[in-house]
Scaffold this motif. Structure first.
Motif, PDB file in Angstrom:
ATOM      1  N   GLU A  29      -9.150   2.034   8.992  1.00 37.95           N
ATOM      2  CA  GLU A  29      -9.299   1.012   7.949  1.00 37.95           C
ATOM      3  C   GLU A  29      -7.930   0.418   7.668  1.00 37.95           C
ATOM      4  OE1 GLU A  29      -7.855   1.447   4.852  1.00 37.95           O
ATOM      5  OE2 GLU A  29      -7.066   3.426   5.340  1.00 37.95           O
ATOM      6  N   PHE A  30      -7.923  -0.835   7.220  1.00 37.10           N
ATOM      7  CA  PHE A  30      -6.650  -1.492   6.909  1.00 37.10           C
ATOM      8  C   PHE A  30      -6.701  -2.074   5.506  1.00 37.10           C
ATOM      9  CE2 PHE A  30      -7.314  -1.735  11.526  1.00 37.10           C
ATOM     10  CZ  PHE A  30      -6.159  -1.112  11.981  1.00 37.10           C
ATOM     11  N   LEU A  31      -7.415  -1.396   4.605  1.00 43.71           N
ATOM     12  CA  LEU A  31      -7.605  -1.922   3.246  1.00 43.71           C
ATOM     13  C   LEU A  31      -6.346  -1.733   2.406  1.00 43.71           C
ATOM     14  CD1 LEU A  31     -11.073  -0.227   2.551  1.00 43.71           C
ATOM     15  CD2 LEU A  31     -10.661  -2.522   3.467  1.00 43.71           C
ATOM     16  N   GLU A  69      -4.918  -1.401  -1.345  1.00 45.00           N
ATOM     17  CA  GLU A  69      -5.395  -1.154  -2.709  1.00 45.00           C
ATOM     18  C   GLU A  69      -5.131  -2.412  -3.532  1.00 45.00           C
ATOM     19  OE1 GLU A  69      -3.960   2.480  -4.472  1.00 45.00           O
ATOM     20  OE2 GLU A  69      -4.355   3.563  -2.621  1.00 45.00           O
ATOM     21  N   LYS A 125      -3.453   2.327  13.910  1.00 46.94           N
ATOM     22  CA  LYS A 125      -3.279   2.455  12.459  1.00 46.94           C
ATOM     23  C   LYS A 125      -1.842   2.891  12.125  1.00 46.94           C
ATOM     24  CE  LYS A 125      -3.943   3.074   8.155  1.00 46.94           C
ATOM     25  NZ  LYS A 125      -4.897   2.946   7.141  1.00 46.94           N
ATOM     26  N   PHE A 169       5.132  -9.589   3.984  1.00 39.75           N
ATOM     27  CA  PHE A 169       5.825  -8.293   3.890  1.00 39.75           C
ATOM     28  C   PHE A 169       7.342  -8.380   3.983  1.00 39.75           C
ATOM     29  CE2 PHE A 169       3.351  -4.356   3.432  1.00 39.75           C
ATOM     30  CZ  PHE A 169       2.162  -4.980   3.061  1.00 39.75           C
ATOM     31  N   PHE A 170       7.883  -9.492   3.476  1.00 38.52           N
ATOM     32  CA  PHE A 170       9.331  -9.630   3.404  1.00 38.52           C
ATOM     33  C   PHE A 170       9.792  -9.637   1.949  1.00 38.52           C
ATOM     34  CE2 PHE A 170      10.234 -11.753   7.750  1.00 38.52           C
ATOM     35  CZ  PHE A 170      10.731 -10.549   8.243  1.00 38.52           C
ATOM     36  N   ARG A 171       8.938  -9.159   1.029  1.00 40.08           N
ATOM     37  CA  ARG A 171       9.356  -9.183  -0.372  1.00 40.08           C
ATOM     38  C   ARG A 171      10.346  -8.043  -0.602  1.00 40.08           C
ATOM     39  NH1 ARG A 171       3.993  -9.059  -1.190  1.00 40.08           N
ATOM     40  NH2 ARG A 171       4.193  -7.275  -2.573  1.00 40.08           N
ATOM     41  N   PHE A 214       8.662   0.521  -0.732  1.00 40.63           N
ATOM     42  CA  PHE A 214       7.219   0.760  -0.680  1.00 40.63           C
ATOM     43  C   PHE A 214       6.847   2.140  -1.202  1.00 40.63           C
ATOM     44  CE2 PHE A 214       9.075   1.763   3.486  1.00 40.63           C
ATOM     45  CZ  PHE A 214       8.621   3.056   3.713  1.00 40.63           C
ATOM     46  N   GLY A 215       5.717   2.170  -1.917  1.00 42.66           N
ATOM     47  CA  GLY A 215       5.129   3.442  -2.344  1.00 42.66           C
ATOM     48  C   GLY A 215       3.688   3.455  -1.902  1.00 42.66           C
ATOM     49  N   CYS A 226      -0.386   5.412   1.437  1.00 41.34           N
ATOM     50  CA  CYS A 226      -0.433   5.296   2.898  1.00 41.34           C
ATOM     51  C   CYS A 226       0.937   5.193   3.552  1.00 41.34           C
ATOM     52  CB  CYS A 226      -1.249   4.081   3.288  1.00 41.34           C
ATOM     53  SG  CYS A 226      -2.982   4.297   2.952  1.00 41.34           S
ATOM     54  N   PHE A 260       2.142   1.875  -8.120  1.00 42.29           N
ATOM     55  CA  PHE A 260       2.985   1.637  -6.938  1.00 42.29           C
ATOM     56  C   PHE A 260       2.974   0.174  -6.517  1.00 42.29           C
ATOM     57  CE2 PHE A 260      -0.892   2.014  -4.439  1.00 42.29           C
ATOM     58  CZ  PHE A 260      -0.640   1.235  -3.324  1.00 42.29           C
ATOM     59  N   LYS A 261       1.983  -0.563  -7.033  1.00 35.82           N
ATOM     60  CA  LYS A 261       1.958  -2.018  -6.861  1.00 35.82           C
ATOM     61  C   LYS A 261       0.967  -2.583  -7.873  1.00 35.82           C
ATOM     62  CE  LYS A 261      -1.596  -2.645  -3.386  1.00 35.82           C
ATOM     63  NZ  LYS A 261      -1.888  -3.204  -2.088  1.00 35.82           N
ATOM     64  N   ARG A 301      11.397  -6.377  -8.842  1.00 37.24           N
ATOM     65  CA  ARG A 301      10.234  -7.027  -8.208  1.00 37.24           C
ATOM     66  C   ARG A 301      10.170  -8.533  -8.380  1.00 37.24           C
ATOM     67  NH1 ARG A 301       8.440  -3.383  -4.533  1.00 37.24           N
ATOM     68  NH2 ARG A 301       7.738  -1.451  -5.450  1.00 37.24           N
TER      69      ARG A 301
END
Ligand code: UDX
Length: 423
Positions: free
Chosen positions: A155-157, A159, A208, A253-255, A260-261, A264, A323-324, A406
């Motif tokens: 899966e690539f979900l 959150e 994955k 994904f360059f933020r 990252f937390g 996964c 975490f986000k 952030r």
């Protein structure tokens, strides 16, 4: 199709309810009474935007039970969606996967009809065929790929975006060995128009890990460049806007920020590192990705110290604990490292999050919690922004010291003293 879903965490619940919406009937299985009861009362045990509405809409198409036998007897396909957490040394803990394989095997020994077992949990390459398969075969007395089907379908979900990711995936990866399982899974996913990649089982498992490792690498890379930008007086976001326009690179994904937390990326990278080491490899890039990620949140404290010399006794407000944004999940949240360090330095921590306070309180019962973001801003000597909840754009930061991990634009414009971690 009749589908049983083992494990009612983010992945299991979203996947099961998603398939219910597509017209399938779903039986959820979980060992936790609370989760089972909540699902049967159409309540979600986790916070995920849109999920409870979708449950309500699909009332009657799903129910939850603790009974594996009932679930396997009354379904054609079983999706294993249990957690694969980290052990102390970073390696993967397969105890839930093994326990569910055992139970599925036992239930299959009493079932005559053909049944398909699909591993959706994130497992290292080789796990489905070398660990899950022998357990099910032993317990059921049946042979995989002949008497029952076996596949791996990662899966690539994300959150917070899980429902949208379920219905509009970039791709579907199906790892199979036999034709029969392949056609069942192609049937299951017939409503999806995205590319579908059919591979062997261990390639699907590796896709994955490689995907998550690449995403994590992109973030740590952005942070490393971002740290250099900060020293040079530049805005990393402007830099990555330019970089991302190259179609070979892509802007996502360059933020840059504090890293990252989540449940996964950190655990998957660590598990892959451990596995690589066992194979005699030196995963230098992956180790550096983790190292950058562990240091990044501490940069906020360094920036704070530029403006508040001694933290002892100072009230430091932490805006955001999840975490986000969009989740109540605090697993590996950057807030954990920041709060620990602030406590070590003798600061008084006041924390707030729109959704994650209860989960954070379990880790830090002794810090103070504000009842609103406004209260936190008003009462803190300095504020650290740790999660980019949209509501934080509506706060009044005038006259405040804000250290931002952030990038909240309003704070950037208004705060008396403002420091962005990479800008
Ligand atoms: C991730 C993967 O994206 C998903 O495909 C996989 O199935 C599970 O792991 P998730 O952990 O839910 O999903 O969140 P994601 O959106 O990937 O964010 C992970 C972390 O990276 C968050 O802490 C986020 O704040 C951080 N991040 C993300 C950045 O710091 N910068 C970015 O540019 C993107």
């Amino acid at each position: 199709m009749k589908i049983s879903v083992i494990g009612c965490g983010y992945v299991g619940l979203v996947t099961g309810i998603g398939f219910a919406e597509l017209g399938n009937s779903i039986i959820f299985v979980d060992t936790d009474d609370v989760k089972v009861n909540m699902i049967n009362a159409l309540k979600t045990p986790i916070y995920e935007p849109g999920l409870e509405e979708l449950m309500g809409r699909n009332k009657g198409r799903f129910y939850a039970t603790k009974d594996y036998r009932e679930a396997i007897q009354n379904s054609e396909v079983t999706l294993i969606c249990v957690g694969t957490p980290s052990m102390e040394d970073g390696s993967i803990d397969l105890s839930y996967v093994k326990a569910s394989a055992e139970q599925i095997g036992r239930s299959l020994s009493e079932k005559d009809e053909y049944h398909i077992v699909v591993v959706k949990s994130t497992v290292l390459p080789g796990t489905t065929e070398e660990i899950v398969k022998p357990i099910i075969e032993k317990e059921s007395g049946k042979r995989a790929f002949e008497d029952f089907g076996l596949a791996m379908n990662p899966e690539f979900l994300r959150e917070g975006n899980a429902i949208e990711d379920f219905f509009k995936p970039d791709r579907i990866v199906i790892g199979v060995r036999d034709e029969s399982t392949r056609s069942w899974l192609e049937e299951l996913y017939r409503f999806f128009s995205c590319p579908k990649l059919v591979t062997d089982i261990k390639t699907a498992e590796m896709i994955k890990y490689a995907s998550n490792a690449f995403l994590a690498t992109k973030i740590s890379f952005a942070n490393e460049i971002g740290n250099i930008c900060k020293k040079l007086g530049m805005d990393a976001y402007r830099v990555f806007e330019g970089v991302g326009l190259d179609h070979r690179i892509n802007p996502a994904f360059f933020r840059a920020g504090i890293g990252f937390g989540g449940s996964c990326l950190p655990k998957d990278i660590r598990a892959l590192i451990r596995r690589a080491e066992e194979l005699g490899e030196q995963p230098r890039i992956l180790r550096a990705v983790i190292e950058v990620n562990e240091n990044q949140p501490l940069r906020l404290i360094e920036l704070l110290k530029k403006h508040v010399q001694s933290l002892r006794g100072k009230k430091i407000g932490i805006l955001g604990l999840a975490f986000k944004p969009g989740t109540d999940d605090v697993r590996e949240s950057r807030a954990i490292l920041i709060v620990k360090k602030l406590i070590e330095e003798g600061a008084r921590v006041l924390a707030y999050d729109p959704k994650a306070v209860e989960n954070f309180r379990k880790l830090f019962p002794d810090i103070e919690y504000a009842s609103s973001a406004e209260e936190l801003v008003a009462e803190s000597d300095a504020i650290m922004i740790v999660t980019e909840w949209r509501d934080f754009e509506n706060l009044d930061y005038r006259g405040k010291i804000v250290i931002d991990g952030r990038r909240i634009e309003r704070a950037m414009k208004e705060a008396k003293i403002y420091e962005g971690v990479c800008w």
